[in-house]
Design an enzyme around this catalytic site. Structure first.
Site, mmCIF file in Angstrom:
data_model
loop_
_atom_site.group_PDB
_atom_site.id
_atom_site.type_symbol
_atom_site.label_atom_id
_atom_site.label_comp_id
_atom_site.label_asym_id
_atom_site.label_seq_id
_atom_site.Cartn_x
_atom_site.Cartn_y
_atom_site.Cartn_z
ATOM 1 N N ALA A 239 0.623 5.114 12.763
ATOM 2 C CA ALA A 239 1.759 5.267 13.673
ATOM 3 C C ALA A 239 2.975 5.859 12.964
ATOM 4 C CB ALA A 239 2.102 3.924 14.297
ATOM 5 N N HIS A 240 4.014 6.107 13.749
ATOM 6 C CA HIS A 240 5.200 6.769 13.200
ATOM 7 C C HIS A 240 5.892 5.917 12.134
ATOM 8 C CE1 HIS A 240 7.813 5.104 16.794
ATOM 9 N NE2 HIS A 240 7.245 4.148 16.106
ATOM 10 N N ASN A 241 6.410 6.616 11.143
ATOM 11 C CA ASN A 241 7.198 6.034 10.046
ATOM 12 C C ASN A 241 6.378 5.231 9.039
ATOM 13 O OD1 ASN A 241 9.425 6.988 11.574
ATOM 14 N ND2 ASN A 241 9.517 5.036 12.669
#
Length: 351
Positions: A239-241
């Site tokens: 997922a993001h980050n």
């Protein structure tokens, strides 16, 4: 592509001690059970030693202790599995890319493509992208605006790189992988989900491998980061980050929620799930199907999965799990009663 090498050549390539004729030709690799006279095999796992005596291979990669009792030809090495890993590339039949841009590919005028790179049929290279030396871009790949694919990279057919993805050297990405898709970012306003623009990118280090249909989402603000030497199996969600440290490996179907950070030299077995915004330290092993709900601060092995049982036993265990809270309360009540009785002072035989 057919490859033939002699035992002498293989011994020289590995720095191995040869037991057998140097001129014997080897045309491929196979398991101990299936290898024939022109093939090379290996023994790395002791549980397969039972197949060694009847092995028909032209030669076997063996440790010195195993070679002593083996009547056949052998290449004696310290670590047969590592030797097999090195030799496997010599017999890899994967077609070699040819430098140049296929006539059906679409390459933006300001994209930079090294003369030694290979751009396959119907690939798309968008504006500002840079394809470095000896890169192979397979058929139907999409390389978005301002992407960088580092030297020696290999993208299988139908890989998608969204805009602003930076990939290091010698990275392998398998078919169906999507790098830089929008992260799952929404703000809830009175029950209505408002989309948050994902304006970060993805940065991938050197010598990374990404499996079939794996997704690495772009960061919300800063980049999602994959360290050097990371190995990701098929159908993994990053997922993001998320940040993944160097030389960490993950098996299929791992899911990592947003903003989680994973250290170096970690191993996540199949189906592991991690919640968001937690930290995993270096040198952690997580067993299959484990649900990680908090940070891990000490190296070691962790698990939350329930081991397999016969169905009838599992049903009994599941029923007992539902009763644990009631059993704990009853135990506390019994402990209080015992404390009450013992603290009151019982008569002794000494009177």
């Amino acid at each position: 592509m057919s490859v033939t090498m002699t035992l002498g050549q293989l011994a020289e390539a590995l720095g191995a001690t040869l037991k057998g004729p140097e001129a014997l030709q080897i045309t491929g690799l196979a398991t101990l059970q299936e290898a024939g006279p022109g093939q090379l095999s290996f023994l790395a796992n002791p549980q397969y030693r039972k197949y060694l005596d009847n092995c028909q291979a032209g030669a076997v990669l063996l440790k010195a202790a195993d070679a002593e009792s083996f009547a056949g030809n052998a290449l004696i090495v310290a670590d047969p599995y590592q030797a097999y890993a090195r030799i496997s590339h010599l017999f890899d039949p994967k077609p070699k890319a040819v430098a140049g841009i296929h006539p059906s590919a679409v390459v933006a005028e300001d994209a930079q493509v090294d003369a030694s790179a290979s751009i396959g049929p119907f690939a798309v290279i968008e504006s500002g992208a840079r394809i470095e030396a000896d890169v192979s871009i397979g058929a139907h790949c999409f390389v978005g605006a301002r992407c960088v694919v580092g030297e020696g990279g290999w993208l299988a057919p139908r890989v998608t790189l969204y805009h602003d993805v930076t990939i290091g050297k010698r990275v392998v990405i398998q078919s169906g992988a999507v790098i830089g898709g929008e992260g799952f970012g929404f703000a809830n306003e009175k029950g209505i989900w408002r989309k948050i623009a994902q304006i970060g990118g993805v940065t991938i280090g050197d010598d990374v491998e990404i499996g079939v249909n794996t997704a690495v989402d772009r960061g919300a603000l800063s980049d999602t980061r994959i360290g050097d030497g990371v190995k990701l199996d098929n159908q993994i969600q990053i997922a993001h980050n998320v940040q993944i440290g160097d030389h960490t490996a993950m098996a299929a179907c791992v899911g990592i929620s947003g903003s989680t950070r994973i250290g170096k030299h970690c191993m996540l077995a199949g189906g592991v799930g991690l919640v968001g915004h937690i930290d995993i330290c270096d040198n952690v092993f997580v067993s299959g199907m484990t649900m990680v709900t908090r940070s891990i601060t000490e190296p070691g092995s962790y698990s939350s999965g329930t081991a397999m049982q016969p169905l009838a036993d599992w049903r009994k265990s599941a029923a007992r799990i539902r009763q644990l809270d009631d059993m704990a309360k009853r135990l506390q009540q019994l402990e209080k009663r015992v404390d009450t009785v013992t603290s009151g002072g019982l008569p002794t035989s000494e009177g």
